[in-house]
Design a protein around this motif. Structure first.
Motif, PDB file in Angstrom:
ATOM      1  N   GLY A  15       0.050   5.875 -10.474  1.00  0.00           N
ATOM      2  CA  GLY A  15       0.128   6.160  -9.049  1.00  0.00           C
ATOM      3  C   GLY A  15      -0.371   5.052  -8.131  1.00  0.00           C
ATOM      4  O   GLY A  15      -0.310   5.194  -6.913  1.00  0.00           O
ATOM      5  N   ASN A  16      -0.859   3.971  -8.684  1.00  0.00           N
ATOM      6  CA  ASN A  16      -1.227   2.778  -7.906  1.00  0.00           C
ATOM      7  C   ASN A  16       0.077   1.970  -7.844  1.00  0.00           C
ATOM      8  O   ASN A  16       0.580   1.559  -8.895  1.00  0.00           O
ATOM      9  CB  ASN A  16      -2.300   2.010  -8.679  1.00  0.00           C
ATOM     10  N   ASP A  17       0.638   1.775  -6.635  1.00  0.00           N
ATOM     11  CA  ASP A  17       1.997   1.213  -6.592  1.00  0.00           C
ATOM     12  C   ASP A  17       2.059  -0.159  -5.929  1.00  0.00           C
ATOM     13  O   ASP A  17       1.309  -0.459  -4.998  1.00  0.00           O
ATOM     14  CB  ASP A  17       2.971   2.207  -5.959  1.00  0.00           C
ATOM     15  N   CYS A  47      -6.600  -7.179  -9.819  1.00  0.00           N
ATOM     16  CA  CYS A  47      -6.096  -5.805  -9.752  1.00  0.00           C
ATOM     17  C   CYS A  47      -5.682  -5.375 -11.162  1.00  0.00           C
ATOM     18  O   CYS A  47      -4.756  -5.960 -11.742  1.00  0.00           O
ATOM     19  CB  CYS A  47      -4.909  -5.761  -8.801  1.00  0.00           C
ATOM     20  N   GLY A  48      -6.370  -4.393 -11.700  1.00  0.00           N
ATOM     21  CA  GLY A  48      -6.133  -3.981 -13.090  1.00  0.00           C
ATOM     22  C   GLY A  48      -4.805  -3.265 -13.272  1.00  0.00           C
ATOM     23  O   GLY A  48      -4.059  -3.532 -14.223  1.00  0.00           O
ATOM     24  N   ASN A  49      -4.487  -2.346 -12.357  1.00  0.00           N
ATOM     25  CA  ASN A  49      -3.203  -1.654 -12.463  1.00  0.00           C
ATOM     26  C   ASN A  49      -2.056  -2.605 -12.136  1.00  0.00           C
ATOM     27  O   ASN A  49      -1.013  -2.570 -12.784  1.00  0.00           O
ATOM     28  CB  ASN A  49      -3.171  -0.433 -11.538  1.00  0.00           C
ATOM     29  N   SER A 101     -16.431  -3.527  -0.461  1.00  0.00           N
ATOM     30  CA  SER A 101     -16.351  -3.259  -1.894  1.00  0.00           C
ATOM     31  C   SER A 101     -15.409  -2.080  -2.069  1.00  0.00           C
ATOM     32  O   SER A 101     -15.187  -1.304  -1.138  1.00  0.00           O
ATOM     33  CB  SER A 101     -17.736  -2.898  -2.438  1.00  0.00           C
ATOM     34  N   ASN A 102     -14.871  -1.961  -3.250  1.00  0.00           N
ATOM     35  CA  ASN A 102     -14.148  -0.737  -3.599  1.00  0.00           C
ATOM     36  C   ASN A 102     -15.203   0.302  -3.964  1.00  0.00           C
ATOM     37  O   ASN A 102     -16.253  -0.044  -4.511  1.00  0.00           O
ATOM     38  CB  ASN A 102     -13.209  -1.020  -4.761  1.00  0.00           C
ATOM     39  N   ILE A 103     -14.914   1.565  -3.658  1.00  0.00           N
ATOM     40  CA  ILE A 103     -15.912   2.624  -3.857  1.00  0.00           C
ATOM     41  C   ILE A 103     -15.351   3.684  -4.810  1.00  0.00           C
ATOM     42  O   ILE A 103     -14.300   4.273  -4.534  1.00  0.00           O
ATOM     43  CB  ILE A 103     -16.273   3.304  -2.516  1.00  0.00           C
ATOM     44  N   TYR A 139     -11.815   4.770  -3.377  1.00  0.00           N
ATOM     45  CA  TYR A 139     -11.453   4.254  -2.047  1.00  0.00           C
ATOM     46  C   TYR A 139     -11.311   2.742  -2.214  1.00  0.00           C
ATOM     47  O   TYR A 139     -12.241   2.071  -2.670  1.00  0.00           O
ATOM     48  CB  TYR A 139     -12.561   4.571  -1.038  1.00  0.00           C
ATOM     49  N   GLU A 140     -10.130   2.211  -1.874  1.00  0.00           N
ATOM     50  CA  GLU A 140      -9.908   0.767  -2.068  1.00  0.00           C
ATOM     51  C   GLU A 140     -10.008  -0.029  -0.782  1.00  0.00           C
ATOM     52  O   GLU A 140      -9.308   0.273   0.186  1.00  0.00           O
ATOM     53  CB  GLU A 140      -8.520   0.528  -2.667  1.00  0.00           C
ATOM     54  N   ARG A 141     -10.843  -1.038  -0.830  1.00  0.00           N
ATOM     55  CA  ARG A 141     -10.877  -1.974   0.302  1.00  0.00           C
ATOM     56  C   ARG A 141      -9.537  -2.719   0.293  1.00  0.00           C
ATOM     57  O   ARG A 141      -8.906  -2.889  -0.758  1.00  0.00           O
ATOM     58  CB  ARG A 141     -12.050  -2.946   0.172  1.00  0.00           C
ATOM     59  N   GLY A 142      -9.117  -3.142   1.457  1.00  0.00           N
ATOM     60  CA  GLY A 142      -7.833  -3.854   1.527  1.00  0.00           C
ATOM     61  C   GLY A 142      -6.666  -2.903   1.709  1.00  0.00           C
ATOM     62  O   GLY A 142      -5.678  -3.247   2.343  1.00  0.00           O
ATOM     63  N   CYS A 159      -7.281   3.202  -9.659  1.00  0.00           N
ATOM     64  CA  CYS A 159      -7.656   1.790  -9.523  1.00  0.00           C
ATOM     65  C   CYS A 159      -8.110   1.282 -10.891  1.00  0.00           C
ATOM     66  O   CYS A 159      -9.078   1.802 -11.451  1.00  0.00           O
ATOM     67  CB  CYS A 159      -8.768   1.667  -8.488  1.00  0.00           C
ATOM     68  N   GLY A 160      -7.417   0.284 -11.414  1.00  0.00           N
ATOM     69  CA  GLY A 160      -7.679  -0.192 -12.777  1.00  0.00           C
ATOM     70  C   GLY A 160      -9.024  -0.887 -12.942  1.00  0.00           C
ATOM     71  O   GLY A 160      -9.783  -0.591 -13.881  1.00  0.00           O
ATOM     72  N   THR A 161      -9.322  -1.825 -12.026  1.00  0.00           N
ATOM     73  CA  THR A 161     -10.641  -2.467 -12.111  1.00  0.00           C
ATOM     74  C   THR A 161     -11.724  -1.431 -11.808  1.00  0.00           C
ATOM     75  O   THR A 161     -12.845  -1.531 -12.303  1.00  0.00           O
ATOM     76  CB  THR A 161     -10.755  -3.652 -11.125  1.00  0.00           C
ATOM     77  N   GLY A 162     -11.366  -0.410 -11.016  1.00  0.00           N
ATOM     78  CA  GLY A 162     -12.313   0.661 -10.674  1.00  0.00           C
ATOM     79  C   GLY A 162     -12.679   1.505 -11.884  1.00  0.00           C
ATOM     80  O   GLY A 162     -13.861   1.726 -12.164  1.00  0.00           O
TER      81      GLY A 162
HETATM   82  N1  LIG Z   1      -5.964  -1.377  -7.336  1.00  0.00           N
HETATM   83  C1  LIG Z   1      -6.599  -2.497  -7.978  1.00  0.00           C
HETATM   84  C2  LIG Z   1      -7.870  -2.960  -7.387  1.00  0.00           C
HETATM   85  C3  LIG Z   1      -7.628  -3.886  -6.283  1.00  0.00           C
HETATM   86  C4  LIG Z   1      -8.881  -4.429  -5.720  1.00  0.00           C
HETATM   87  C5  LIG Z   1      -8.670  -4.660  -4.303  1.00  0.00           C
HETATM   88  N2  LIG Z   1      -8.646  -3.450  -3.537  1.00  0.00           N
HETATM   89  C6  LIG Z   1      -9.707  -5.650  -3.785  1.00  0.00           C
HETATM   90  O1  LIG Z   1     -10.880  -5.311  -3.732  1.00  0.00           O
HETATM   91  O2  LIG Z   1      -9.323  -6.772  -3.472  1.00  0.00           O
HETATM   92  C7  LIG Z   1      -6.807  -2.222  -9.440  1.00  0.00           C
HETATM   93  O3  LIG Z   1      -6.044  -1.481 -10.038  1.00  0.00           O
HETATM   94  O4  LIG Z   1      -7.711  -2.789 -10.027  1.00  0.00           O
END
Ligand SMILES: N[C@H](CCC[C@H](N)C(=O)O)C(=O)O
Length: 257
Positions: free
Chosen positions: A12-14, A74-76, A168-170, A186-189, A197-200
């Motif tokens: 669902g991360n597109d 971005c992990g996803n 930061s991402n939360i 919650y993603e910054r950006g 969020c994959g890195t999340g």
């Molecule tokens: N959706 C991304 C994370 C993006 C990180 C981005 N929001 C930033 O902090 O620059 C993921 O799957 O890892």
């Protein structure tokens, strides 16, 4: 600008995926990227990713958040670009590519992509939350009143309140049975909650292990868009051999002028 693209999603991360091997894309045009990602005025996506050539790996990934600014790892999106590279015939089942945070290895089997993340050694443990960088910065916080959590509101409050303009991402976490966690991010950006969020979730898996809430070297993370698996090894204070695994698929192809 005539732009052909492929749309991908991973839990669902597109993402809008563009083959930029001929270097035609206007990379500094923040407004255009933002508009392409806009869900009313554009194609709609959490981010836009360019696939470019690289001399020492199979390809380069350049990632922009939906606000048009170049993001961190971005992990996803990393898993989606592996599926895109396979679709373009650049790779077969295994590859390596370079991204914002260095070289990643990956493998693809059907619609499942496993992506190796960078080692993590710095984890800040605070009384109410943890903070770590898994290619992107992540705040990880256990949340008790899960059913009433307003991730959008709380995420925005913490993103700006604790981390200022850089942000930061939360991630909010609800521990389920052993090794399983429900996660909302919650993603910054993007400046809103995304489906995953994959890195999340990578940060959550490591943070939960650090807190002693996940005894093994694997965690299942349940996001709004589906389940992801993170495994790792820990030697001393270093988490290494971190793999993020889950589905990634092409949704449609198109062009815009
Ligand atoms: N959706 C991304 C994370 C993006 C990180 C981005 N929001 C930033 O902090 O620059 C993921 O799957 O890892």
């Amino acid at each position: 600008m005539q732009l052909t693209f492929c749309k991908y999603q991973a839990t669902g991360n597109d993402f809008i995926m563009v083959d930029n091997r001929h270097d035609f894309f206007p990379k500094n045009d923040t407004k255009t990227i933002e508009r392409l990602c806009h869900r009313r005025f554009g194609i709609g996506a959490d981010g836009l990713i360019l696939l470019e050539t690289d001399n020492s790996t199979d390809f380069r990934m350049v990632y922009y958040n939906a606000d048009g600014r170049e993001g961190s790892m971005c992990g996803n999106g990393g898993r989606c670009i592996v599926a895109f590279a396979k679709y373009l015939g650049i790779i077969d089942t295994h590859c390596s590519f370079v991204a914002f945070d260095g070289v990643h290895r990956a493998r693809i089997s059907g619609d499942v992509v496993a992506l190796q993340m960078q080692d993590v050694s710095q984890i800040h443990v605070k009384p109410k939350y943890l903070f770590l960088d898994t290619g992107s910065p992540h705040h990880v916080q256990l949340w008790e009143d899960w059913e009433t959590l307003d991730a959008e509101k709380e995420g925005k409050r913490l993103r700006y309140g604790l981390y200022g303009e850089k942000g930061s991402n939360i991630n909010f976490v609800n521990p389920l049975e052993s090794g399983h966690f429900e996660v909302r991010t919650y993603e910054r950006g993007v400046e809103s909650e995304t489906y995953s969020c994959g890195t999340g979730v990578t940060a959550v898996a490591i943070a939960m292990h650090e807190l002693g809430r996940a005894s093994g070297s694997e965690a299942i993370l349940e996001t709004k868009g589906g389940n992801l698996r993170v495994c790792f090894t820990k030697e001393g204070a270093v988490y290494s051999d971190i793999w993020l695994e889950g589905p990634a698929e092409q949704v449609f192809k198109g062009s815009v002028s």
